[in-house]
Design a protein around this motif. Structure first.
Motif, PDB file in Angstrom:
ATOM      1  N   GLN A  33      14.561  -2.030  60.674  1.00 12.03           N
ATOM      2  CA  GLN A  33      14.691  -3.026  61.739  1.00 12.03           C
ATOM      3  C   GLN A  33      16.131  -3.085  62.262  1.00 12.03           C
ATOM      4  O   GLN A  33      16.353  -3.132  63.465  1.00 12.03           O
ATOM      5  CB  GLN A  33      14.261  -4.392  61.218  1.00 12.03           C
ATOM      6  N   GLN A  34      17.111  -3.073  61.379  1.00  9.19           N
ATOM      7  CA  GLN A  34      18.506  -3.115  61.810  1.00  9.19           C
ATOM      8  C   GLN A  34      18.894  -1.833  62.545  1.00  9.19           C
ATOM      9  O   GLN A  34      19.589  -1.881  63.569  1.00  9.19           O
ATOM     10  CB  GLN A  34      19.433  -3.337  60.629  1.00  9.19           C
ATOM     11  N   ARG A  88      38.782  -0.434  73.218  1.00  9.61           N
ATOM     12  CA  ARG A  88      38.433  -1.814  72.852  1.00  9.61           C
ATOM     13  C   ARG A  88      36.937  -2.059  72.699  1.00  9.61           C
ATOM     14  O   ARG A  88      36.538  -3.152  72.295  1.00  9.61           O
ATOM     15  CB  ARG A  88      38.970  -2.771  73.926  1.00  9.61           C
ATOM     16  N   ILE A  89      36.111  -1.064  72.970  1.00 13.79           N
ATOM     17  CA  ILE A  89      34.665  -1.268  73.098  1.00 13.79           C
ATOM     18  C   ILE A  89      34.016  -1.856  71.844  1.00 13.79           C
ATOM     19  O   ILE A  89      33.025  -2.567  71.938  1.00 13.79           O
ATOM     20  CB  ILE A  89      33.956   0.046  73.522  1.00 13.79           C
ATOM     21  N   LYS A  90      34.565  -1.594  70.667  1.00 13.34           N
ATOM     22  CA  LYS A  90      33.941  -2.090  69.428  1.00 13.34           C
ATOM     23  C   LYS A  90      34.439  -3.478  69.024  1.00 13.34           C
ATOM     24  O   LYS A  90      33.964  -4.033  68.040  1.00 13.34           O
ATOM     25  CB  LYS A  90      34.200  -1.105  68.286  1.00 13.34           C
ATOM     26  N   SER A 112      28.924  -2.985  62.940  1.00 14.04           N
ATOM     27  CA  SER A 112      28.760  -3.629  61.636  1.00 14.04           C
ATOM     28  C   SER A 112      27.520  -3.118  60.908  1.00 14.04           C
ATOM     29  O   SER A 112      27.570  -2.829  59.710  1.00 14.04           O
ATOM     30  CB  SER A 112      28.663  -5.150  61.792  1.00 14.04           C
ATOM     31  N   ILE A 113      26.410  -3.002  61.626  1.00 13.30           N
ATOM     32  CA  ILE A 113      25.170  -2.518  61.011  1.00 13.30           C
ATOM     33  C   ILE A 113      25.356  -1.089  60.512  1.00 13.30           C
ATOM     34  O   ILE A 113      24.986  -0.754  59.380  1.00 13.30           O
ATOM     35  CB  ILE A 113      23.989  -2.609  62.004  1.00 13.30           C
ATOM     36  N   THR A 120      28.928   5.894  60.548  1.00 18.66           N
ATOM     37  CA  THR A 120      29.985   5.738  61.551  1.00 18.66           C
ATOM     38  C   THR A 120      29.361   5.641  62.937  1.00 18.66           C
ATOM     39  O   THR A 120      28.268   6.157  63.181  1.00 18.66           O
ATOM     40  CB  THR A 120      30.972   6.927  61.536  1.00 18.66           C
ATOM     41  N   LEU A 121      30.072   4.968  63.831  1.00 19.17           N
ATOM     42  CA  LEU A 121      29.682   4.850  65.236  1.00 19.17           C
ATOM     43  C   LEU A 121      30.890   5.238  66.065  1.00 19.17           C
ATOM     44  O   LEU A 121      31.956   4.643  65.928  1.00 19.17           O
ATOM     45  CB  LEU A 121      29.245   3.412  65.560  1.00 19.17           C
ATOM     46  N   GLU A 122      30.726   6.249  66.891  1.00 13.32           N
ATOM     47  CA  GLU A 122      31.819   6.725  67.746  1.00 13.32           C
ATOM     48  C   GLU A 122      31.345   6.800  69.185  1.00 13.32           C
ATOM     49  O   GLU A 122      30.148   6.951  69.453  1.00 13.32           O
ATOM     50  CB  GLU A 122      32.258   8.126  67.299  1.00 13.32           C
TER      51      GLU A 122
END
Length: 159
Positions: A33-34, A88-90, A112-113, A120-122
């Motif tokens: 779900q997350q 700054r997007i995050k 965060s999720i 990682t999120l890029e």
């Protein structure tokens, strides 16, 4: 499932929507779900960035050969972001859509999720050429070294 949930928005925003799933991806440990929430948010952001319905969005999954991580990419042919915005997007409460009701929490929550899932999120972006969001999550192996079954979320079915 995310594509099904956003089907109306996809049809309204673009005539060029593509999805490609990698084969034989290992499952990832975590909350389906997350992770679906992450995909929905990134896909919704990509759709909102399109200047017209002639511009496209691509969603893909693959196994990153260099790291063995499961990689999800959401790529758009939208307006793109300047280096200053990309930097700054995050940040929580930073938004390029404050005037249209955006709270600036979506990307921060996604980050965060993904971090909670040890991933990682890029973002890669260029003004006028679009943006690419890349989520990388560790795949699970069982004790014999084979891909684990039934333990975790499958990214392809959640995209």
């Amino acid at each position: 499932m995310a594509v099904t949930i956003l089907n109306h928005e996809i049809l309204r925003a673009t005539h060029r929507f593509e999805v490609s799933y990698g084969e034989n991806l290992p499952p990832v440990m975590g909350s389906a779900q997350q992770l679906e929430q992450v995909v929905i948010n990134l896909l919704n952001n990509a759709l909102q960035a399109l200047p017209s319905n002639r511009h496209g969005v691509r969603v893909s999954t693959r196994l990153a050969p260099e790291t063995g991580e499961v990689e999800l990419c959401v790529e758009d042919e939208g307006v793109g972001m300047s280096p200053e915005v990309l930097e700054r997007i995050k940040e929580p409460f930073f938004s390029t859509h404050l005037d249209s009701g955006g709270l600036g929490l979506g990307v921060s929550i996604c980050r965060s999720i993904v971090q909670e899932h040890k991933g990682t999120l890029e973002f890669e972006s260029e003004v006028g050429k679009g943006t690419r969001a890349i989520v990388r999550l560790p795949g699970i192996k069982n004790s014999s070294g084979d891909d684990a079954d039934g333990l975790a979320s499958q990214i392809p079915s959640g995209a």
